[in-house]
Design an enzyme around this catalytic site. Structure first.
Site, PDB file in Angstrom:
ATOM      1  CG  HIS A 191      -1.985   1.030   1.194  1.00 17.10           C
ATOM      2  ND1 HIS A 191      -1.750   2.343   1.479  1.00 17.10           N
ATOM      3  CD2 HIS A 191      -3.291   0.932   0.887  1.00 17.10           C
ATOM      4  CE1 HIS A 191      -2.881   3.021   1.368  1.00 17.10           C
ATOM      5  NE2 HIS A 191      -3.825   2.187   1.006  1.00 17.10           N
ATOM      6  CE  LYS A 218     -11.590   2.334  -9.890  1.00 15.26           C
ATOM      7  NZ  LYS A 218     -11.763   2.143 -11.344  1.00 15.26           N
TER       8      LYS A 218
END
Length: 947
Positions: A170, A609
């Protein structure tokens, strides 16, 4: 002013004027319970302040302290945000950098204090003899006992139980080891300070030691000067094994096994339920830096970590097992045979310390294995003589068998207490980690597979234009190749750079399997899988590397091919794709050879999304129901791999609740789930937290597998119909903003730090899969991270309020239906709870500051007003359905965060806006870039689940 513009102004004014803390209720009981937490925060903050004053001077200290006071003044509306923002205007970045560092370090320390407080509260409950808390194994086994389960059913459902947390990289979780170690040491010292009765001198010594480590934090750069590499990410991921996993996972596996065997003695349960996985170094979807060399590095580093652990434990065992035959009797023949030739010479030729001899023999073979597979990096020069003439262990099972000999010998001489300590932990570690440590998942996008396989088929003369074939024709061509042992390529094949690279990766994976065993690379994931041919294309690559063998009608492959269904449409089509694949004879035979177990991965990020929070969550639930039914019809067991991110917008939220929220039949004793971002450090940085979080995963898996947790009964069909309508409405509302609003991409890009995430070298992979500005091509992490940094948190709620409002209308009966679902249905309760968490972390007043970065005033006001309206609508509907206007009524831990330390985020957000303005105005200095990156890191640390 037109009516529309007047409405815009009113909405924006409300957004600026309403602090989110007003949406949270804290009574006197809550304040009393959190007083120790506030004491710890004040203590650590005070020490940090002393360090800042001594190191940076009074002027910097005063600016930090004034910023802190103003931040709390904003909460109580004694100070305006303009007042605090003006403190930073015109100041040189060198003056601002210490302020950013101060609040970032404070966030680290506050996280630590909060974790300690949770631990403190749990201890209070345990000492008081309270019933086990939900999500603990104690509570789970009590529920299982109450259910009256029979052993045969338990065996059928969880005989092969397996929970696999998969560590992923990440961009904001880049904490350096020195920072990591300092935090852990402060954590240990704070425990001593809080639990131990100290003399005045002892307390002063502990305080000085904590202060020294805070000084080290202050003088250590929190993030690296250079761009993060995959090698850095590999090292960061492996850090957690020494920090907690080696201590916690074997012990937890042993505890779970013993508890299951005690509760269900004839169920034949003997599994190590938790094993580990990783994507770091194997996930090349959109990451051009993952190569065959990186795969080799990742698998070798993992294996070396396991090997060093096993060797260190053997060294410690050698020291401990000093029992003399002059003082014990009954040494087994098997132990004597194991240690033969490794005893020190004695005058009478008797091996006086046979356990040490046996350990030396075992260690010699393990060193030989390490030397053969990993070389000098693991085997010290002083140990080479031991490895030189020993026969290397062929696999971890041989190693474990020798450890079992030592265990049996200890028990034969009535040394059970010794056998149950370090040796038992090592035996369990070998069962859990083997010689590979964790499985490295391979992942690539289906479009890349199509291009490469098309090239291979053309080079081999099988099909000149694979891309022109329809789906049935593709499946026919691929199935023919996958039932033949003939390879498509040869070493002298002239292939494109892409094909050479992709083949290099799978060949490296095959080499890792050869060196470290089949568990080293267990699965191959196909991103954006939309057809059976997408699955078979990946198998062609595995065949070229020798990982798939067509056999003579009995295909075999140690690597499972796992379709990843990501968009809402793909989730809806997933069951049909699975059914079609299992209808192809050779593939069904392959799955049979793999134990009739088929794994499917679910994408939380792209579905969100694509369609927004509620639509994505419902598509996942519906998709799972369909997949469960398809697998049952085909006669295979289904294992789901949940691609959850740290944030709610990417499937985050409490893991225990998320697993219980799965539909009936979706868990079946095993699951895999990704762990990433700040969540990894928050959960696994030290043993106490790691044990608690891993235990909750196991507890939820057992409950979901063995109990009816959905709670809808005969009403499920009607509930599903209602949510079909809600999801469609929510998706439409989300699409009106994200996909249909002219200029939305421009607004998003300008009002968030999206561009800077790509420009500032954050993370090892690009922000988009392709070089486009389309939302569909943007990676989920920067999408969510950008909205989180600017405190809109849009992926975690947008569209949901409209869906509820439209469905309920003015009908109180419909409101009552949703309220009833909220009380009874874990799925809906989890959806609402996670959404409330996100709303509590959002702040439209701060978001308005970021909106001012949009140069087009009309676009800015139009889009921001849509966001504000939906935000207010969602909060109102959340209160109506849950029956409380306290967003965090069911989340005391987050309530403590929001009340006690969220004001400290104010300076970081306002500084980020100020720095973004300068950067976009042309100040591209390294100092500005560094400062922006540090604000991102600080906000991610403070919010804890930022992307």
């Amino acid at each position: 002013m037109t009516p529309e513009r007047h409405h815009d102004s009113e909405a924006i004014a409300r957004a600026i004027a309403t602090p989110m803390v007003d949406r949270i209720r804290v009574d006197d009981t809550g304040r009393s319970a959190t007083e120790p937490l506030r004491d710890d925060i004040r203590f650590l903050g005070g020490l940090l302040g002393e360090v800042i004053r001594s190191q940076a001077g009074d002027d910097v200290f005063d600016l930090v302290e004034d910023s802190r006071r103003d931040a709390f003044g904003i909460r109580y509306q004694d100070v305006s945000r303009d007042d605090l923002a003006e403190r930073y205007i015109g100041r040189d970045v060198s003056e601002l950098m210490p302020v950013i560092r101060a609040f970032t370090n404070f966030a680290l320390l506050a996280n630590l204090a909060e974790d300690l407080h949770r631990e403190r509260r749990r201890r209070i409950h345990l000492i008081a003899g309270d019933p086990p808390q939900a999500s603990s194994l104690g509570a789970t086994f009590a529920r299982l006992a109450d259910a009256g389960l029979d052993d045969e059913r338990v065996h059928r459902l969880i005989a092969d139980a397996n929970v696999v947390p998969v560590i992923t990289a990440h961009p904001t979780e880049t904490r350096r080891k020195s920072v990591f170690d300092a935090q852990n040491r402060i954590n240990e010292l704070m425990r001593v300070r809080g639990r131990t009765e100290l003399t005045a001198d002892e307390e002063s010594a502990v305080t000085r030691e904590i202060s020294r480590h805070i000084l080290m934090l202050w003088q250590t750069a929190l993030i690296r000067m250079r761009r993060l590499t995959i090698s850095d990410e590999i090292t960061t991921g492996l850090r957690y094994y020494g920090a907690s996993f080696f201590d916690v996972i074997p012990a937890l596996n042993n505890d779970v096994r013993e508890s299951l065997q005690a509760a269900f003695p004839t169920a034949g349960l003997d599994t190590s339920i938790i094993t580990m996985g990783s994507w770091i170094g194997g996930d090349r979807d959109g990451n051009p830096f993952v190569t065959g060399d990186i795969v080799t590095e990742a698998t070798s580093a993992a294996a070396a970590t396991a090997m060093r652990h096993h060797l260190d434990e053997l060294t410690a065992l050698h020291q401990e097992l000093s029992m003399s035959v002059r003082l014990i009797s009954g040494v087994t023949d098997e132990l004597s045979a194991l240690g033969e030739g490794f005893a020190p010479e004695t005058p009478d030729g008797v091996d006086d310390e046979p356990f040490r001899s046996a350990v030396t023999a075992v260690r010699s073979r393990l060193l030989a294995r390490a030397d053969a597979t990993l070389g000098s990096d693991v085997v010290a020069p002083t140990d080479r003589y031991l490895a030189a003439d020993a026969e290397p262990y062929a696999d971890a099972a041989e190693f474990l068998a020798d450890l079992d000999v030592i265990d049996a010998a200890l028990r034969a001489v009535v040394d059970d207490a010794i056998a149950d300590d370090r040796l038992a932990a090592l035996r369990e570690a070998v069962r859990t980690f083997g010689f590979h440590l964790s499985g490295l998942d391979m992942r690539q996008n289906s479009e890349t597979h199509e291009e490469v396989v098309g090239e291979l088929l053309a080079w081999a003369g099988v099909c000149d234009d694979y891309a022109a074939l329809d789906e049935d024709e593709r499946v026919e061509v691929l199935a023919a190749e996958l039932t033949s042992r003939r390879p498509l390529t040869s070493p002298d094949a002239q292939l494109s750079e892409l094909a050479v690279k992709e083949l290099g990766v799978v060949h490296a994976a095959a080499a890792a399997v050869e060196r470290f065993g089949p568990k080293a690379v267990p699965v191959y994931i196909i991103s954006m899988c939309q057809s059976v041919s997408d699955m078979f294309e990946a198998m062609i690559l595995l065949k070229e590397a020798g990982l798939y063998d067509a056999g003579d009608g009995s295909p075999a492959c140690s690597v499972r091919v796992v379709p990843l269904f990501e968009t809402i449409e793909d989730l809806q089509a997933g069951a049909g794709i699975l059914t079609s694949a299992l209808g192809v004879p050779f593939y069904r035979e392959l799955i049979r050879s793999q134990g009739d177990l088929h794994e499917v991965m679910l994408g939380y990020s792209d579905s969100n999304k694509d369609g927004g929070y509620l639509a994505a969550n419902w598509a996942l639930y519906r998709g799972e129901l369909d997949l469960v039914d398809a697998a049952r019809t085909a006669g295979v067991r289904l294992r789901l791999f949940h691609g959850r991110g740290g944030t709610v917008g990417r499937g985050g939220g409490p893991s225990y609740d998320a697993i219980l929220a799965q539909p009936p039949g979706a868990v079946q004793g095993s699951l895999r789930l990704t762990e990433q971002g700040e969540i990894i450090a928050a959960k696994y940085a030290e043993p106490v937290r790691a044990r608690r979080n891993l235990e909750s995963l196991v507890a939820a898996t057992l409950e979901s597998s063995l109990l009816d947790v959905e709670g809808l009964g005969d009403e499920s069909a009607e509930a599903y119909r209602v949510f079909d309508e809600l999801a469609a409405s929510a998706r439409a509302a989300y699409s009106r903003l994200v996909h249909d609003t002219p200029g939305f991409v421009e607004y998003f890009t300008a009002s968030t730090p999206l561009s800077e995430i790509g420009a500032l070298n954050i993370g090892s992979r690009p922000t988009s899969r392709k070089q486009t500005t389309a939302i569909s091509d943007l990676r989920a992490i920067p999408w969510v991270l950008s909205w989180t940094q600017c405190r809109v948190m849009l992926p975690g709620w947008y569209g949901t309020g409209t869906a509820f409002a439209e469905w309920i209308g003015d009908d109180p009966d419909r409101l009552a239906v949703l309220s009833d679902y909220y009380r009874r249905w874990p799925f809906f309760r989890s959806v609402m709870s996670n959404m409330a968490q996100v709303l509590a972390k959002s702040d439209m007043g701060l978001a308005y500051r970021y909106a001012q970065l949009v140069p087009d005033v009309e676009l800015r006001d139009r889009v921001f007003t849509m966001i504000v309206d939906e935000h207010e609508r969602t909060i109102a509907m959340c209160a109506a359905i849950t029956g409380t206007d306290d967003l965090l009524a069911d989340n005391d831990a987050l309530k403590r965060s929001v009340v006690n330390r969220f004001p400290y985020l104010e300076p970081l957000n306002l500084l980020q806006v100020e720095l973004l303005q300068r950067f976009r105005a042309g100040d591209d200095s390294p100092q500005i870039r560094r400062a922006i990156q540090l604000t991102m890191n600080g906000l991610a640390t403070a919010l804890r689940n930022s992307g």
